[in-house]
Design an enzyme around this catalytic site. Structure first.
Site, PDB file in Angstrom:
ATOM      1  N   GLN A  16      -7.475   8.328   3.154  1.00  0.00           N
ATOM      2  CA  GLN A  16      -6.419   8.268   4.174  1.00  0.00           C
ATOM      3  C   GLN A  16      -5.046   7.939   3.593  1.00  0.00           C
ATOM      4  OE1 GLN A  16      -8.210   6.004   7.898  1.00  0.00           O
ATOM      5  NE2 GLN A  16      -9.262   5.383   6.043  1.00  0.00           N
ATOM      6  N   ASP A  75       5.558  -4.767   6.092  1.00  0.00           N
ATOM      7  CA  ASP A  75       6.170  -6.052   6.465  1.00  0.00           C
ATOM      8  C   ASP A  75       6.180  -7.063   5.322  1.00  0.00           C
ATOM      9  OD1 ASP A  75       3.432  -6.321   6.643  1.00  0.00           O
ATOM     10  OD2 ASP A  75       3.465  -7.523   8.476  1.00  0.00           O
ATOM     11  N   ASP A  98       2.402  -0.392  11.813  1.00  0.00           N
ATOM     12  CA  ASP A  98       2.236  -1.728  12.412  1.00  0.00           C
ATOM     13  C   ASP A  98       3.544  -2.505  12.529  1.00  0.00           C
ATOM     14  OD1 ASP A  98       2.573  -1.996   9.690  1.00  0.00           O
ATOM     15  OD2 ASP A  98       0.968  -3.441   9.408  1.00  0.00           O
ATOM     16  N   THR A 101       4.380   2.747   5.322  1.00  0.00           N
ATOM     17  CA  THR A 101       2.998   2.269   5.438  1.00  0.00           C
ATOM     18  C   THR A 101       2.248   3.192   6.393  1.00  0.00           C
ATOM     19  OG1 THR A 101       1.560   0.545   6.371  1.00  0.00           O
ATOM     20  CG2 THR A 101       3.815   0.519   7.129  1.00  0.00           C
ATOM     21  N   GLY A 159       0.833  -1.210   0.000  1.00  0.00           N
ATOM     22  CA  GLY A 159       0.000   0.000   0.000  1.00  0.00           C
ATOM     23  C   GLY A 159       0.865   1.256   0.000  1.00  0.00           C
ATOM     24  N   MET A 187      -8.510   3.160   8.652  1.00  0.00           N
ATOM     25  CA  MET A 187      -7.661   2.042   8.209  1.00  0.00           C
ATOM     26  C   MET A 187      -6.674   1.627   9.301  1.00  0.00           C
ATOM     27  SD  MET A 187      -6.717   2.646   4.235  1.00  0.00           S
ATOM     28  CE  MET A 187      -7.868   2.221   2.924  1.00  0.00           C
ATOM     29  N   GLY A 188      -5.783   0.715   8.942  1.00  0.00           N
ATOM     30  CA  GLY A 188      -4.760   0.255   9.890  1.00  0.00           C
ATOM     31  C   GLY A 188      -4.557  -1.251   9.849  1.00  0.00           C
ATOM     32  N   ARG A 189      -5.325  -1.900   8.988  1.00  0.00           N
ATOM     33  CA  ARG A 189      -5.266  -3.373   8.889  1.00  0.00           C
ATOM     34  C   ARG A 189      -5.516  -3.990  10.263  1.00  0.00           C
ATOM     35  NH1 ARG A 189      -2.221  -6.328   4.232  1.00  0.00           N
ATOM     36  NH2 ARG A 189      -1.986  -4.242   3.422  1.00  0.00           N
ATOM     37  N   ARG A 199       0.882  -5.027  -5.540  1.00  0.00           N
ATOM     38  CA  ARG A 199       1.057  -6.259  -4.781  1.00  0.00           C
ATOM     39  C   ARG A 199       1.298  -7.352  -5.818  1.00  0.00           C
ATOM     40  NH1 ARG A 199      -2.916  -3.485  -1.484  1.00  0.00           N
ATOM     41  NH2 ARG A 199      -1.871  -2.907   0.440  1.00  0.00           N
ATOM     42  N   CYS A 200       2.306  -8.175  -5.585  1.00  0.00           N
ATOM     43  CA  CYS A 200       2.737  -9.129  -6.612  1.00  0.00           C
ATOM     44  C   CYS A 200       2.820 -10.533  -6.028  1.00  0.00           C
ATOM     45  CB  CYS A 200       4.107  -8.677  -7.148  1.00  0.00           C
ATOM     46  SG  CYS A 200       4.869  -9.846  -8.264  1.00  0.00           S
ATOM     47  N   GLU A 221     -15.148  10.334  21.533  1.00  0.00           N
ATOM     48  CA  GLU A 221     -15.704   9.879  22.810  1.00  0.00           C
ATOM     49  C   GLU A 221     -15.360   8.401  23.043  1.00  0.00           C
ATOM     50  OE1 GLU A 221     -17.366  12.121  20.936  1.00  0.00           O
ATOM     51  OE2 GLU A 221     -17.271  13.675  22.480  1.00  0.00           O
ATOM     52  N   ARG A 267      19.079  10.968  -4.318  1.00  0.00           N
ATOM     53  CA  ARG A 267      20.026  12.089  -4.185  1.00  0.00           C
ATOM     54  C   ARG A 267      21.271  11.674  -3.404  1.00  0.00           C
ATOM     55  NH1 ARG A 267      16.772  17.316  -4.794  1.00  0.00           N
ATOM     56  NH2 ARG A 267      16.232  17.003  -6.996  1.00  0.00           N
ATOM     57  N   ASP A 319      -0.001   2.302   8.309  1.00  0.00           N
ATOM     58  CA  ASP A 319      -0.549   1.526   9.423  1.00  0.00           C
ATOM     59  C   ASP A 319       0.234   1.637  10.739  1.00  0.00           C
ATOM     60  OD1 ASP A 319      -2.451   0.631   7.628  1.00  0.00           O
ATOM     61  OD2 ASP A 319      -1.384  -1.229   7.177  1.00  0.00           O
ATOM     62  N   HIS A 369      -9.862   5.282   1.193  1.00  0.00           N
ATOM     63  CA  HIS A 369      -8.549   5.599   0.607  1.00  0.00           C
ATOM     64  C   HIS A 369      -8.170   7.066   0.641  1.00  0.00           C
ATOM     65  CE1 HIS A 369      -9.077   1.462  -0.660  1.00  0.00           C
ATOM     66  NE2 HIS A 369      -7.753   1.430  -0.759  1.00  0.00           N
TER      67      HIS A 369
HETATM   68  P1  ADP Z   1       3.065  -4.330   2.752  1.00  0.00           P
HETATM   69  O1  ADP Z   1       4.454  -4.324   2.248  1.00  0.00           O
HETATM   70  O2  ADP Z   1       2.473  -2.946   2.818  1.00  0.00           O
HETATM   71  O3  ADP Z   1       2.911  -5.113   4.035  1.00  0.00           O
HETATM   72  P2  ADP Z   1       1.871  -6.563   1.309  1.00  0.00           P
HETATM   73  O4  ADP Z   1       1.754  -7.444   2.502  1.00  0.00           O
HETATM   74  O5  ADP Z   1       0.734  -6.526   0.360  1.00  0.00           O
HETATM   75  O6  ADP Z   1       2.145  -5.037   1.672  1.00  0.00           O
HETATM   76  O7  ADP Z   1       3.196  -7.015   0.535  1.00  0.00           O
HETATM   77  C1  ADP Z   1       3.641  -6.329  -0.617  1.00  0.00           C
HETATM   78  C2  ADP Z   1       4.301  -7.291  -1.557  1.00  0.00           C
HETATM   79  O8  ADP Z   1       5.497  -7.827  -0.955  1.00  0.00           O
HETATM   80  C3  ADP Z   1       3.490  -8.514  -1.938  1.00  0.00           C
HETATM   81  O9  ADP Z   1       2.520  -8.259  -2.935  1.00  0.00           O
HETATM   82  C4  ADP Z   1       4.584  -9.433  -2.462  1.00  0.00           C
HETATM   83  O10 ADP Z   1       4.986  -9.058  -3.769  1.00  0.00           O
HETATM   84  C5  ADP Z   1       5.720  -9.116  -1.502  1.00  0.00           C
HETATM   85  N1  ADP Z   1       5.729 -10.117  -0.425  1.00  0.00           N
HETATM   86  C6  ADP Z   1       4.871 -10.192   0.627  1.00  0.00           C
HETATM   87  N2  ADP Z   1       5.142 -11.279   1.384  1.00  0.00           N
HETATM   88  C7  ADP Z   1       6.163 -11.918   0.786  1.00  0.00           C
HETATM   89  C8  ADP Z   1       6.900 -13.111   1.067  1.00  0.00           C
HETATM   90  N3  ADP Z   1       6.619 -13.873   2.128  1.00  0.00           N
HETATM   91  N4  ADP Z   1       7.905 -13.460   0.230  1.00  0.00           N
HETATM   92  C9  ADP Z   1       8.185 -12.700  -0.859  1.00  0.00           C
HETATM   93  N5  ADP Z   1       7.546 -11.575  -1.176  1.00  0.00           N
HETATM   94  C10 ADP Z   1       6.544 -11.175  -0.381  1.00  0.00           C
HETATM   95  O1  F6P Z   2      -1.569  -1.264   4.531  1.00  0.00           O
HETATM   96  C1  F6P Z   2      -2.145  -0.064   4.137  1.00  0.00           C
HETATM   97  C2  F6P Z   2      -3.634  -0.223   3.927  1.00  0.00           C
HETATM   98  O2  F6P Z   2      -4.161   1.030   3.537  1.00  0.00           O
HETATM   99  C3  F6P Z   2      -4.413  -0.782   5.119  1.00  0.00           C
HETATM  100  O3  F6P Z   2      -4.628   0.191   6.114  1.00  0.00           O
HETATM  101  C4  F6P Z   2      -5.661  -1.270   4.457  1.00  0.00           C
HETATM  102  O4  F6P Z   2      -6.249  -2.313   5.186  1.00  0.00           O
HETATM  103  C5  F6P Z   2      -5.151  -1.773   3.122  1.00  0.00           C
HETATM  104  O5  F6P Z   2      -3.895  -1.154   2.899  1.00  0.00           O
HETATM  105  C6  F6P Z   2      -6.051  -1.466   1.958  1.00  0.00           C
HETATM  106  O6  F6P Z   2      -5.482  -2.046   0.833  1.00  0.00           O
HETATM  107  P1  F6P Z   2      -5.908  -1.762  -0.684  1.00  0.00           P
HETATM  108  O7  F6P Z   2      -4.911  -0.814  -1.236  1.00  0.00           O
HETATM  109  O8  F6P Z   2      -5.770  -3.101  -1.315  1.00  0.00           O
HETATM  110  O9  F6P Z   2      -7.287  -1.228  -0.689  1.00  0.00           O
END
Ligand code: ADP
Ligand code: F6P
Length: 319
Positions: free
Chosen positions: A251, A103, A129, A125, A11, A169-171, A72-73, A187, A25, A127, A249
């Site tokens: 946010q 993470d 987190d 991120t 994200g 948000m915040g997962r 995301r891949c 509140e 830079r 979040d 979004h």
């Molecule tokens: P974030 O980095 O914000 O936590 P994601 O959890 O969606 O977001 O991870 C982003 C991307 O990092 C994934 O779409 C994938 O390409 C890569 N990734 C996530 N987990 C793994 C993993 N265990 N091994 C290799 N690549 C990963």
């Molecule tokens: O990790 C960032 C975040 O915005 C989370 O707070 C939320 O749950 C998620 O990504 C939303 O993901 P997407 O971009 O797939 O809507």
């Protein structure tokens, strides 16, 4: 002279551009060549890569999103996908990589380092987190976006004497709800880290109503559950005139705050210095206002302590 690759993944978060600028830079300052990899690990596999120069990162420090795009891949989670990634990095003569993300993205960086390819992570991120760092890039900007929204909703909530639930948000992490809720004078704050009872929320609403307060803001972290369902339960129990706003979004966008720009700049420079020192499999963070680094493995294995003291303090302030 080293050749450094840089990508943003997962994200997007406000301040990622300031981090990209700092990496590009400082790398050029230290005599390195830099390649920007578009659309995260997806662009790596697809060879969507271009060389970056000083002007590639001009006029971006104030812009939200990421000029390198993000994605995301799923393919990168497979051995085959990562093997293609390493081949592409070699093909472009890239010696080491900076990964800006959360993470999940750090897991990808760790796997690359385990394949012998040096990678450093920068926490980007909204979040907040990640346990090893006090702040992630984007969190402060998003908090400010949320308090702006809370302020606006508060105006209409007060005029109509309503209860308003604002879902943020915040997962699985309640930090955005907690700190934006505190700063916005909510509140009630509901987070995944602390169990709550709907009846307690209702009792509080009834008590405050009795002393003449007829509007109320409830900030709900998305990781807790469905805001509409919670709203229905509260209406059933209290008969309140209630509205739900899911901030969504909005946010994730917007110009980064000074805090996020400074954090991103400091972290970006440290990441390049680590690579120049021959370090790999590290993440950069901030602790007690000092930029730190740590092994990715260690950082990912840490569990986050929820700030229970602040959570309890909010209860005092919102009686
Ligand atoms: P974030 O980095 O914000 O936590 P994601 O959890 O969606 O977001 O991870 C982003 C991307 O990092 C994934 O779409 C994938 O390409 C890569 N990734 C996530 N987990 C793994 C993993 N265990 N091994 C290799 N690549 C990963
Ligand atoms: O990790 C960032 C975040 O915005 C989370 O707070 C939320 O749950 C998620 O990504 C939303 O993901 P997407 O971009 O797939 O809507």
């Amino acid at each position: 002279m080293k050749t450094i690759g840089i990508l943003t993944s997962g994200g997007d978060a406000p301040g990622m551009n300031a981090a990209i600028r700092a990496v590009v830079r400082s790398a050029i300052y230290y005599g390195c060549k830099v390649y920007g990899i578009n659309r995260g690990y997806k662009g790596l596999i697809e060879e969507d890569i271009q060389e970056m120069n000083l002007s590639s990162v001009g006029d971006i420090i104030h812009r939200g999103g990421t000029v390198l795009k993000s994605s995301r891949c799923e393919e990168f989670k497979t051995e085959e996908g990562r093997a293609i990634g390493v081949e592409v990095l070699k093909k472009f003569g890239i010696d080491c990589l900076v990964v800006i993300g959360g993470d999940g993205s750090f897991n990808g960086a760790l796997k690359l380092s385990q394949l012998g390819f040096p990678a450093i992570g920068i926490p980007g991120t909204i979040d907040n987190d990640l346990a090893y760092t006090d702040y992630t890039i984007g969190f402060d900007t998003t908090m400010n976006t949320i308090i702006d929204a809370i302020g606006k909703i508060r105006d209409t909530s007060s005029s109509h004497e309503r209860v308003n639930i604002i879902e943020v948000m915040g997962r699985h992490c309640g930090d955005l709800a907690l700190y934006a809720g505190l700063a916005g004078g909510a509140e009630t704050i509901i987070v995944p880290e602390v169990e709550f009872k709907v009846e307690d929320v209702c009792t509080k609403l009834k008590t405050t109503q009795k002393r003449g307060k007829r509007h109320s803001i409830i900030v709900l972290a998305e990781g807790v559950g469905n805001a509409q369902d919670l709203g229905k339960e509260i209406v059933k129990e209290t008969g309140a005139d209630l509205r739900v706003t899911i901030l969504g979004h909005v946010q994730r966008g917007g110009s980064p705050t000074a805090f996020d720009r400074i954090l991103a700049s400091r972290m970006g420079v440290r990441a390049v210095e680590l690579l120049l020192d021959g370090k790999a499999a590290k993440v950069v963070g901030i602790k007690d206002n000092k930029i730190i680094d740590m092994d990715i493995n260690e950082a990912l294995s840490m569990t986050r302590d929820f700030d229970k003291d602040t959570y309890e303090m909010v209860k005092i302030l919102s009686i």
